[in-house]
Write a protein that holds these residues in place. Structure first.
Motif, short mmCIF file in Angstrom:
data_model
loop_
_atom_site.label_atom_id
_atom_site.label_comp_id
_atom_site.label_asym_id
_atom_site.label_seq_id
_atom_site.Cartn_x
_atom_site.Cartn_y
_atom_site.Cartn_z
N ILE A 36 14.36 17.15 69.69
CA ILE A 36 13.85 18.49 69.95
C ILE A 36 14.94 19.25 70.69
O ILE A 36 15.59 18.71 71.58
CB ILE A 36 12.55 18.43 70.77
N ALA A 37 15.16 20.49 70.30
CA ALA A 37 16.24 21.29 70.89
C ALA A 37 15.81 22.75 70.98
O ALA A 37 14.95 23.20 70.22
CB ALA A 37 17.49 21.18 70.02
N PRO A 38 16.42 23.49 71.88
CA PRO A 38 16.12 24.92 71.96
C PRO A 38 16.64 25.62 70.70
O PRO A 38 17.48 25.09 69.97
CB PRO A 38 16.85 25.39 73.21
N ALA A 39 16.16 26.82 70.48
CA ALA A 39 16.59 27.60 69.32
C ALA A 39 18.10 27.82 69.38
O ALA A 39 18.67 28.02 70.45
CB ALA A 39 15.87 28.94 69.28
N ASP A 62 11.00 21.94 67.13
CA ASP A 62 9.97 21.69 68.14
C ASP A 62 9.31 20.35 67.83
O ASP A 62 9.81 19.60 66.99
CB ASP A 62 8.97 22.85 68.22
N ALA A 63 8.23 20.05 68.49
CA ALA A 63 7.60 18.73 68.35
C ALA A 63 7.10 18.44 66.94
O ALA A 63 7.05 17.28 66.54
CB ALA A 63 6.46 18.60 69.35
N ASP A 64 6.74 19.47 66.19
CA ASP A 64 6.11 19.25 64.89
C ASP A 64 6.90 19.71 63.68
O ASP A 64 6.51 19.45 62.55
CB ASP A 64 4.75 19.97 64.85
N SER A 65 8.00 20.44 63.90
CA SER A 65 8.69 21.01 62.74
C SER A 65 10.13 21.37 63.05
O SER A 65 10.55 21.41 64.20
CB SER A 65 7.94 22.27 62.26
N LEU A 66 10.85 21.65 61.98
CA LEU A 66 12.18 22.25 62.04
C LEU A 66 12.06 23.55 61.27
O LEU A 66 11.55 23.56 60.14
CB LEU A 66 13.23 21.34 61.39
N ARG A 67 12.50 24.65 61.87
CA ARG A 67 12.35 25.97 61.25
C ARG A 67 13.71 26.66 61.21
O ARG A 67 14.49 26.55 62.15
CB ARG A 67 11.39 26.84 62.04
N LEU A 68 13.92 27.40 60.14
CA LEU A 68 15.14 28.20 60.00
C LEU A 68 14.74 29.57 59.48
O LEU A 68 14.06 29.69 58.45
CB LEU A 68 16.12 27.55 59.02
N TRP A 110 21.36 16.51 55.69
CA TRP A 110 22.62 15.77 55.56
C TRP A 110 23.61 16.11 56.66
O TRP A 110 24.47 15.31 56.99
CB TRP A 110 23.25 16.03 54.21
N SER A 111 23.49 17.31 57.23
CA SER A 111 24.43 17.72 58.26
C SER A 111 23.87 17.63 59.68
O SER A 111 24.64 17.59 60.64
CB SER A 111 24.93 19.14 58.00
N LEU A 112 22.56 17.60 59.84
CA LEU A 112 21.97 17.62 61.18
C LEU A 112 21.51 16.25 61.67
O LEU A 112 21.63 15.94 62.85
CB LEU A 112 20.77 18.57 61.22
N TRP A 113 20.94 15.43 60.80
CA TRP A 113 20.35 14.17 61.22
C TRP A 113 21.42 13.12 61.46
O TRP A 113 22.46 13.12 60.81
CB TRP A 113 19.39 13.65 60.15
N PRO A 114 21.14 12.20 62.37
CA PRO A 114 22.06 11.07 62.56
C PRO A 114 22.16 10.25 61.27
O PRO A 114 21.19 10.15 60.50
CB PRO A 114 21.39 10.25 63.67
N ALA A 115 23.32 9.66 61.05
CA ALA A 115 23.55 8.88 59.83
C ALA A 115 22.52 7.76 59.67
O ALA A 115 22.08 7.49 58.54
CB ALA A 115 24.97 8.31 59.83
#
Length: 183
Positions: A36-39, A62-68, A110-115
């Protein structure tokens, strides 16, 4: 007559075989594996067929989603993308992007998540991840689909399959970015 029918059937199967070679959607990694990270304000540069489009992005985990939210350089909202427990969705009233929610979601993953999270998601599928944490290669059925390069605040997704390059750069509140290193 039987030969013509059989020939037509074989021709149809052969021509439709190209559709079978299209990659299946990449499995999505577990949302919980992304902290979880700030905007964050981002600059996104889409390059395809000699054209380049700059956009502003606001990414929020946030706790339940990733939004762009993708915005034009002038600040007009172009689309909203979200990934949650029900999958990836995208809404756009003013712009019809040349990609769907799953395409955008997989490239972000592919670019954000840990391998390690990507490896777990790909386990048991025809998708594989090779490389290091800074240089990744994504394969489908042993065919290279995309290369991902990560250097601090910069991410380059070179989608060889679709012919797109997406560069994502972290921006400050005034939308200023630090130049990316030469990938």
């Amino acid at each position: 007559m039987l030969n013509r029918g059989l020939s037509a059937l074989l021709l149809t199967l052969w021509l439709s075989g190209c559709a079978w070679l299209q990659p299946a959607p990449a499995p999505a990694p577990d949302l919980a594996a992304l902290p979880i990270a700030p905007a964050q304000t981002l600059q996104l540069r889409f390059a395809h067929a000699g054209e380049t489009h700059l956009m502003i992005g606001v990414l929020r985990r946030d706790a339940d989603s990733l939004r762009l939210a993708l915005l034009s350089p002038q600040g007009q909202r172009l689309l909203s993308w979200q990934r949650d427990a029900s999958g990836a969705q995208m809404q756009s009233a003013v712009w019809q992007p040349p990609f769907d929610a799953d395409w955008l979601g997989s490239r972000l993953a592919w670019s954000l998540w840990p391998a390690e999270a990507l490896q777990r998601a790909f386990a048991g599928s025809r998708w594989t991840l090779q490389g290091s944490s800074q240089r990744r290669a994504i394969y489908y059925r042993k065919q290279l689909i995309a290369k991902v390069k990560i250097d601090g605040h910069c991410r380059l997704i070179d989608d060889l399959d679709a012919g797109y390059q997406l560069t994502i750069t972290l921006a400050d509140a005034a939308r200023n970015t630090t130049p990316c290193p030469s990938f």
